[in-house]
Write a protein that holds these residues in place. Structure first.
Motif, PDB file in Angstrom:
ATOM      1  N   LEU A 170      -8.599   8.029 -11.140  1.00  9.33           N
ATOM      2  CA  LEU A 170      -8.931   7.259 -10.020  1.00  9.33           C
ATOM      3  C   LEU A 170      -9.784   8.480  -9.401  1.00  9.33           C
ATOM      4  CD1 LEU A 170      -8.805   4.592  -8.781  1.00  9.33           C
ATOM      5  CD2 LEU A 170      -7.038   5.540  -7.212  1.00  9.33           C
ATOM      6  N   VAL A 179       2.289   7.099  -1.392  1.00 11.54           N
ATOM      7  CA  VAL A 179       1.564   6.438  -2.560  1.00 11.54           C
ATOM      8  C   VAL A 179       1.361   7.291  -3.531  1.00 11.54           C
ATOM      9  CG1 VAL A 179      -0.681   7.136  -1.742  1.00 11.54           C
ATOM     10  CG2 VAL A 179      -0.667   4.973  -2.989  1.00 11.54           C
ATOM     11  N   ALA A 183     -11.650   6.951  -3.742  1.00 14.76           N
ATOM     12  CA  ALA A 183     -10.880   5.956  -4.089  1.00 14.76           C
ATOM     13  C   ALA A 183      -9.303   6.127  -3.501  1.00 14.76           C
ATOM     14  CB  ALA A 183     -11.004   5.001  -5.279  1.00 14.76           C
ATOM     15  N   LYS A 207      -0.659   4.113   7.148  1.00 15.54           N
ATOM     16  CA  LYS A 207      -0.179   3.097   8.457  1.00 15.54           C
ATOM     17  C   LYS A 207       1.001   2.610   8.311  1.00 15.54           C
ATOM     18  CE  LYS A 207      -4.988   1.161   8.569  1.00 15.54           C
ATOM     19  NZ  LYS A 207      -5.829   0.332   7.739  1.00 15.54           N
ATOM     20  N   GLY A 210       0.993  -1.135   0.020  1.00 17.56           N
ATOM     21  CA  GLY A 210       0.196  -0.063   0.173  1.00 17.56           C
ATOM     22  C   GLY A 210       0.551   1.245   0.082  1.00 17.56           C
ATOM     23  N   LEU A 219       0.391   7.056  -8.235  1.00 22.75           N
ATOM     24  CA  LEU A 219      -0.367   6.449  -9.530  1.00 22.75           C
ATOM     25  C   LEU A 219       0.409   6.826 -10.613  1.00 22.75           C
ATOM     26  CD1 LEU A 219      -4.003   6.498  -8.581  1.00 22.75           C
ATOM     27  CD2 LEU A 219      -2.545   4.593  -8.579  1.00 22.75           C
ATOM     28  N   VAL A 250      -8.912   6.512   0.014  1.00 21.91           N
ATOM     29  CA  VAL A 250      -8.791   5.149   0.685  1.00 21.91           C
ATOM     30  C   VAL A 250      -7.216   4.676   0.543  1.00 21.91           C
ATOM     31  CG1 VAL A 250      -9.492   2.687   0.423  1.00 21.91           C
ATOM     32  CG2 VAL A 250     -11.171   4.614   0.355  1.00 21.91           C
ATOM     33  N   LEU A 251      -6.900   4.976  -0.462  1.00 21.37           N
ATOM     34  CA  LEU A 251      -5.240   4.592  -0.761  1.00 21.37           C
ATOM     35  C   LEU A 251      -4.580   5.442   0.074  1.00 21.37           C
ATOM     36  CD1 LEU A 251      -4.732   3.991  -4.392  1.00 21.37           C
ATOM     37  CD2 LEU A 251      -5.662   2.544  -2.651  1.00 21.37           C
ATOM     38  N   ARG A 294      -4.743   4.168   3.766  1.00 24.00           N
ATOM     39  CA  ARG A 294      -4.014   2.996   4.141  1.00 24.00           C
ATOM     40  C   ARG A 294      -2.468   3.141   4.078  1.00 24.00           C
ATOM     41  NH1 ARG A 294      -2.523  -1.621   0.878  1.00 24.00           N
ATOM     42  NH2 ARG A 294      -2.259  -3.359   2.425  1.00 24.00           N
TER      43      ARG A 294
END
Lengths: 341, 216
Positions: A300, A292, A304, A314, A169, A294, A307-308, A311
């Protein structure tokens, strides 16, 4: 200035008793970056000159618009040069080259023999290797981003980034910040980091690859105690050290990486975690930067993507094993590579 | 039985043809309509992919299909076909392209030679609908990529992993709740025994989860 530094290095490295620490104290982060860049340029020039008589190779291209054969220069032409014979679309979207249907090759790495060539974009049928290269590149850029984002008073010592794992992730980079004892980045600082990241990728920098010997690699990373510690292991396992340059930033990576930073699209750096359980005694305050991203052109939904991001906040603990001794690390990495292969 | 097979006289097109043609209103009348369509057919053969209003595109598409199929049927040594090509293609070098590039490309094709795809339209605008008209097997990237469904694409891998993570967290939460609920009951009983003398009212309002945290 550069000349002075190289001269200074020579003197110091010749003297057995006084080693890296002295020079590392002399060099600020910015100077060290410039010095690495300079050494990279010299070595690249040297390798280009050592090619000698230019030989021709036949590259059989497969793909759109049609299959054809290109006659290229051995050890000089890269897959990117081949892409330039086609269209701008080929140049911009190709992330990796696939040689003979099996070997994944950097876009900016000279071809060594006659082969078949396919270009790999992010939307090819089985993009596992492209994704790994993308994740690896994101980590490398994160290192470059962190080393320019801090003020001059905060020394930044890059440690390493683990083997890419997209399913975890987040891409990560472990960075040592000796002067920050218990840094918890504020929201604003994270936004600044992300902004620096975007600034770098907007420069459309190509990622150049170079294989250098152990001695030169040590010379390049003389200011960085962690990297200079890792170099002998890498050199023992692979014979030489592979370094990549992006703009002026030079870093060690096994590769392959994607062709250009412009292929990184949407990006966020949502978290920096402190790592306490480091077995390495040289490391003072190790932080794990996580992000993160893309590829360009991937659309996207903002929900969504949030959400990434959530994640990626963490702690990415899948590579905890990394913090054992250096030999364990290389072993475990090899195992992981074997598993992936 | 002596009736001729119509499909041998006239090319059978592989697209839907409207029973009546569109007038494509313009000051020069029918002649202007044909001029417009000739320009469009020429543009299509030249660029292989063009964006147009839907009426003009659909009308031009029929002529382009007919032109290509005639070229395939009769080849470049057939005078009438050559005349037709000469009429529809305003730039004469495109006649070579028609016979030397497009005919070999579509000779063995079982599909229509062109494609008509709806183009996106800005929201809340009153502009007429746009479409993209293209020759098949053109060198451009595909417009209709269904590849975003591919589960190995990086965004899908990330979302898939996030989904799994979320589900695991939920299962763990539910399992913990169940465990807590049973523990909470035990705690309740213990507390009941302990606090029965003190107050009855507080205990009833307390949540089992709260009991657990306070108990530990």
């Amino acid at each position: 200035m550069k000349l002075n530094i190289t001269r200074l290095t020579k003197n110091i490295t010749q003297n057995y008793y006084i080693k890296a620490p002295v020079l590392s104290r002399c060099l600020s982060t910015q100077e060290a970056i410039e010095r690495r860049h300079h050494l990279f340029t010299l070595e690249k020039k040297r390798q280009m000159e050592s090619v000698g008589r230019i030989e021709k190779i036949e590259v059989r291209y497969k793909g759109v618009p049609k299959d054809c054969t290109l006659v290229m220069n051995k050890d000089i032409s890269t897959p990117f040069d081949c892409a330039r014979h086609f269209t701008e679309w080929h140049m911009n979207t190709s992330a990796l080259a696939l040689l003979d249907g099996t070997v994944y090759w950097d876009m900016h790495r000279p071809l060594t023999e006659s082969c078949t060539l396919e270009f790999q974009t992010f939307s090819v049928h089985d993009p596992l290797h492209v994704n790994l290269a993308f994740w690896r590149t994101c980590s490398l850029v994160l290192g470059a981003c962190a080393s320019v984002a801090f003020k001059d008073t905060v020394p930044v010592v890059l440690h390493s980034f683990p083997h890419p794992n997209v399913r975890s992730g987040s891409f990560t980079y472990d960075i040592d910040l000796p002067s920050l004892h218990d840094w918890k980045p504020t929201e604003q600082e994270l936004i600044t980091l992300s902004a620096e990241y975007v600034k770098i990728i907007r420069q459309n920098l190509p990622l150049e690859r170079l294989e250098v010997g152990e001695a030169l690699a040590k010379e390049m990373f003389i200011d960085n105690p962690h990297k200079s510690k890792q170099i002998p292991d890498i050199a023992r396992n692979h014979g030489s050290v592979t370094v990549y340059r992006m703009g002026t930033h030079v870093d060690i990576s096994k590769g392959p990486l994607i062709g250009n930073t412009s292929q990184i699209g949407r990006v966020a750096i949502p978290a920096v975690h402190k790592i306490d359980n480091v077995t390495d005694e040289d490391v003072t305050h190790l932080y794990r930067f996580q992000g993160v991203a893309l590829p360009t052109g991937v659309r996207l939904n903002h929900f969504a993507f949030s959400v990434l991001i959530d994640r990626a906040k963490k702690f990415n603990k899948s590579q905890r094993i990394r913090f054992k001794t250096s030999t364990d690390v290389s072993k475990s990495e090899e195992e992981r590579v074997k598993m992936n292969a | 039985m002596n009736q001729a097979d119509v499909s041998k006289l006239v090319s059978k097109l592989r697209i839907k043809v409207r029973p009546n043609h569109r007038n494509l209103k313009n000051p020069k009348g029918p002649e202007g309509r044909l001029d417009k369509l000739r320009k469009t057919v020429t543009g299509l053969v030249k660029y292989e992919r063009i964006e147009l209003n839907v009426n003009r595109a659909d009308e031009a598409r029929q002529y382009a299909e007919r032109l290509i199929s005639e070229a395939i049927r009769h080849g470049d040594c057939h005078k009438p076909t050559m005349d037709v090509a000469n009429y529809w293609l305003l730039e004469k070098e495109l006649i070579h392209k028609l016979f030397k590039v497009l005919v070999p490309r579509f000779e063995n094709s079982k599909l229509s030679y062109t494609r008509l795809i709806n183009a996106p339209r800005a929201q809340n605008t009153r502009n007429s609908e746009k479409v993209v008209l293209e020759l098949r097997d053109n060198p451009y990237p595909d417009l209709m990529s269904k590849q975003s469904q591919d589960k190995y694409l990086i965004q899908n891998v990330l979302l898939d992993a996030a989904k799994l993570d979320y589900r695991r967290a939920k299962y763990a939460e539910v399992a913990q709740k169940m465990g807590k609920a049973s523990n909470g009951k035990l705690n309740d009983e213990v507390k009941e025994a302990r606090n029965s003398k003190e107050s009855m009212s507080i205990k009833e309002t307390k949540d089992p989860i709260e009991n657990k945290t306070s108990g530990i």
